[in-house]
Scaffold this active site. Sequence first.
Site, PDB file in Angstrom:
ATOM      1  N   PRO A   2       0.841  -1.212   0.000  1.00 13.52           N
ATOM      2  CA  PRO A   2       0.000   0.000   0.000  1.00 13.52           C
ATOM      3  C   PRO A   2       0.871   1.257   0.000  1.00 13.52           C
ATOM      4  CG  PRO A   2      -0.804  -1.591   1.603  1.00 13.52           C
ATOM      5  CD  PRO A   2       0.523  -2.105   1.122  1.00 13.52           C
ATOM      6  N   GLU A   3       0.513   2.187  -0.847  1.00 13.99           N
ATOM      7  CA  GLU A   3       1.253   3.444  -0.937  1.00 13.99           C
ATOM      8  C   GLU A   3       0.487   4.544  -0.201  1.00 13.99           C
ATOM      9  OE1 GLU A   3       4.182   4.135  -2.076  1.00 13.99           O
ATOM     10  OE2 GLU A   3       4.753   2.479  -3.392  1.00 13.99           O
ATOM     11  N   LYS A  60       2.767   6.605   6.446  1.00 14.32           N
ATOM     12  CA  LYS A  60       1.909   5.431   6.315  1.00 14.32           C
ATOM     13  C   LYS A  60       1.352   4.960   7.651  1.00 14.32           C
ATOM     14  CE  LYS A  60       4.011   3.785   2.035  1.00 14.32           C
ATOM     15  NZ  LYS A  60       4.632   2.633   1.331  1.00 14.32           N
TER      16      LYS A  60
END
Length: 206
Positions: A2-3, A60
């Site tokens: 996931p970015e 993140k």
Amino acid sequence: MPELPDVERARKLLHERCVGRKITRVCAADDSIVFVGVGKADIEAQLLGRKVVGSGRRGKQFWLLLSGGLSLLMHFGMTGEVHIQGETLSHYRKIEVDVGETWPPQYTKLELEFNHMRVAYTDPRRLGRIRTFLGDASESPMVAKLGFDPVLDPPSPEDFARAVMRRKTPIKALLLNQEFSAGVGNWIADEVLFQSQIHPAHFANA
């Protein structure tokens, strides 16, 4: 993996669906790898009955702020994801969990119920992390050490240039250093360097 856009999408989704709601049921997996510093029974007891009052993100790392000053911090790792029962979410990348009509989804590590709404955090490869922190999540060790967030508080071009020139390391490695630029992953770093016509191995201070 996931970015940054995936993480912000998840935070925004949780904020829109959960803020103002009370957690009426908690089901946590017995997984000492995903849950850091807190066991199944403890996290279920900590979360049950609390109201979601806000959300946040840096890099993140993202979190839900709960009543009583408790923060539920989450990181997706390589394959983490958030699901809402009955909703089909759009993704630019292929995800490894097929929710379909089955609930909770396979690989669920944490399920929260808000009366008739259910949320699940899934992680097939168990590289994500979930932890609780009593206080402002931005002051937690995992968040406080992070560098600037390119969305929330990007430096000016002049400040960025000065910071880069102080580092004797390949530019891509620097961009991926979360203590320098929080949330930048391979996809964003590669795109930035491609658009800038800079080789990833080029030294930052050169």
